[in-house]
Design a protein around this motif. Sequence first.
Motif, short mmCIF file in Angstrom:
data_model
loop_
_atom_site.label_atom_id
_atom_site.label_comp_id
_atom_site.label_asym_id
_atom_site.label_seq_id
_atom_site.Cartn_x
_atom_site.Cartn_y
_atom_site.Cartn_z
N TRP A 17 0.84 -1.20 0.00
CA TRP A 17 0.00 0.00 0.00
C TRP A 17 0.87 1.25 0.00
O TRP A 17 0.63 2.18 -0.77
CB TRP A 17 -0.92 0.00 1.21
CG TRP A 17 -1.85 1.18 1.19
CD1 TRP A 17 -3.09 1.25 0.63
CD2 TRP A 17 -1.57 2.49 1.69
NE1 TRP A 17 -3.61 2.51 0.76
CE2 TRP A 17 -2.69 3.29 1.40
CE3 TRP A 17 -0.48 3.06 2.35
CZ2 TRP A 17 -2.76 4.64 1.76
CZ3 TRP A 17 -0.54 4.40 2.70
CH2 TRP A 17 -1.67 5.18 2.41
N ALA B 99 -10.26 2.77 3.21
CA ALA B 99 -9.28 2.09 2.35
C ALA B 99 -9.89 1.80 0.98
O ALA B 99 -9.21 1.94 -0.06
CB ALA B 99 -8.81 0.79 3.01
N LEU C 285 -7.36 -3.77 3.25
CA LEU C 285 -6.40 -3.15 2.34
C LEU C 285 -6.12 -4.05 1.14
O LEU C 285 -6.09 -3.59 -0.01
CB LEU C 285 -5.08 -2.87 3.07
CG LEU C 285 -5.00 -1.65 3.97
CD1 LEU C 285 -3.64 -1.63 4.65
CD2 LEU C 285 -5.21 -0.37 3.20
#
Length: 439
Positions: free
Chosen positions: A283, A362, A322
């Motif tokens: 990420w 997210a 995520l």
Amino acid sequence: MTRRDSRGLPLSTIFDRAADRYREGVDLLLSAWPGAAEALDEAIAADPDFALAYAARARLHAFRGEPAKAKARIATAEGVVARRGTERERSHVAILSLAISGNSAQALERALAHADAWPRDVLILSLPLGAFGLFAFSGMADHDQARVDLCERHARHFDADDWWFLTYRGWSHAENGNVAHGRALTQRGFDLRKNNANAAHALSHAMYEGGAHDEAERLIAGWLPGYDRAGILHGHIAWHAALGALERGDPEQALAIYADCIQPSVTAGMPVNVVSDTASFLWRLKAYGHTVPTELWQDAAAYSENYFQKAGFAFADVHMALIAAATGDKTAVEERVRAQMDLIAAGGLAAGPVVPAICRAALSFAEEDYAACARMLEPAAAEVVRIGGSGAQREMIEDMLLLALMRSRETVKARELLDRRLHRRPSSRDTRWHGLLAA
């Protein structure tokens, strides 16, 4: 003659070899160092009626994400300690049984009471401590302070050169904002026992929290080659090195570290570390503007399919969301959020509404709806600590908010957040971002 553990507490075994191998196994366990399982198995072989050896072995299985084996071992320990065990040993086994069976709140309550009675029973005192301890995953907003309070309450019971206690006392102070004191304590613990992954990890954290990113990278580069890849913290400590490379703007080096030490196919880490380290590193890499090979996300998603499918473990929930958001699995994020909301309604998610807020944010971030992401994260920002983990791990959520503010042109709010971060901890990345906002 009474056999004793490494901190002088009596053991219910009449065999010297069983006591010796137990002492060694527990110290290796507390060091996150390879060889603990073998030492404890030898203790059990030397005395098949040694309850604490079965209990420590169960704890190792739990670390490894092997719940069935952990439950079998702790059940054996419960049967043995009922026949042959002291009051302390019965309490010790009962607390580990609660922790292994997922009764975390009861385990925490019992562990704190146990520590008041037997503070030098370090395997139990260790349970509330650390980034993944019972305090961190309790949903408390003040768990960093709670760790400090626990350590200080019992500090008088430990020798000045107890490497384990120095490590966890130092970690607790550094995470709670007293970075210089925490680093000094942790450094002493590390110097006393270099073959201690928990100390190397805690010291790198203290350096990071103090803005000494270059020192943390040098520490890891010099120490990690001597730590066997079978060690459960090998991949996670390498993750810190990869973040250091990202911090100084070297994504190629960061990716090389990821490929060599962190990705699921090469690490022997605990499942919670593998899921969180892969998700948060990838990420960050993408959010900071670098290219993430598609297969890396796919590999992380494939690994995560074997773990944490049931919502309710806040720290894992966030990282699972995520991965799902990054791989375009909107349905998985929405289903997890619905399950979290059901748990909240039933009083079963200790960390509370901050968890679904982060998961939804997210997804919005992945869909490049930065304004929506910022709207969801701003009111939740002060509660992020409730998901547990370390400050370095949770910083990713603050990065998400900061980048969402920047990309939705909320310049004033972004600058205010950056100013607070730079005041708290110097960062070359934040300095670069601050320059972009000022341009």
